[in-house]
Design an enzyme around this catalytic site. Structure first.
Site, PDB file in Angstrom:
ATOM      1  N   CYS A  21      -9.773   3.034   6.210  1.00 56.74           N
ATOM      2  CA  CYS A  21     -10.786   3.243   7.245  1.00 56.74           C
ATOM      3  C   CYS A  21     -10.474   2.314   8.409  1.00 56.74           C
ATOM      4  O   CYS A  21      -9.829   1.274   8.232  1.00 56.74           O
ATOM      5  CB  CYS A  21     -12.201   3.015   6.711  1.00 56.74           C
ATOM      6  N   CYS A  53      -8.879  -6.392   8.486  1.00 54.50           N
ATOM      7  CA  CYS A  53      -8.050  -6.713   7.319  1.00 54.50           C
ATOM      8  C   CYS A  53      -7.547  -8.147   7.416  1.00 54.50           C
ATOM      9  O   CYS A  53      -6.909  -8.519   8.398  1.00 54.50           O
ATOM     10  CB  CYS A  53      -6.867  -5.746   7.236  1.00 54.50           C
ATOM     11  N   CYS A  90     -10.899  -0.818   2.086  1.00 47.45           N
ATOM     12  CA  CYS A  90     -11.902  -0.099   2.870  1.00 47.45           C
ATOM     13  C   CYS A  90     -12.996  -1.101   3.255  1.00 47.45           C
ATOM     14  O   CYS A  90     -12.933  -2.261   2.879  1.00 47.45           O
ATOM     15  CB  CYS A  90     -12.460   1.037   2.024  1.00 47.45           C
TER      16      CYS A  90
END
Length: 149
Positions: free
Chosen positions: A84, A91, A12
């Site tokens: 999210c 990422c 997240c």
């Protein structure tokens, strides 16, 4: 570490709420088959309201700490699950991850802030945390099938 368990990392933005709830639910419901971790692309500390609503549901995450994704960059993960949109977009590359999956959930702190701005009380704010908590539980209950298929 148990090599037979599926290794899952929930990712997240700040590792404060959604990923912490997901880690807590996975330990609580799937500890026999999944070794779970959570992290953030930043660290914001564990959200006290997330702790409170998880405790209501019988899951204690008060001992969790907010962890940065860099702690897991060189660890073998079977699945990295972004929870999210921001984490999905930012990422980092996981050379040792078998699969990357996105399952976005609404952001309880942002929802609570909007409710507070409109004059909503503490219970209304906690209700948005409860809603997301329960959605995450539903997702975790279907693990690992829902991420391996």
């Amino acid at each position: 570490m148990d090599d037979k368990k599926l290794k899952i990392l929930f990712l997240c933005t700040g590792n404060a709420c959604r990923s912490q709830m997901a880690e807590g639910w996975t330990r609580y419901l799937k500890n026999d088959v999944i070794e779970v971790f959570s992290a953030g692309v930043e660290t914001h500390g564990v959200d006290p309201k997330a702790m409170a609503v998880m405790k209501e549901a019988g899951v204690d995450i008060s001992h969790h700490r907010s962890k940065h994704v860099s702690e897991f960059q060189d660890k073998q993960m079977d699945v990295v699950i972004t929870v999210c949109d921001n984490a999905k977009e930012s990422c980092p590359y996981f050379p040792f991850a078998g699969k990357k999956v996105h399952r976005g959930f609404e952001d309880p702190p942002a929802l609570a802030k909007e409710i507070r701005k409109r004059g909503g009380d503490e219970q209304e704010q906690l209700d948005c945390y409860r809603k997301v908590r329960d959605e995450i539980r539903g997702f975790v209950e279907k693990l690992p099938d829902n991420v391996l298929s």
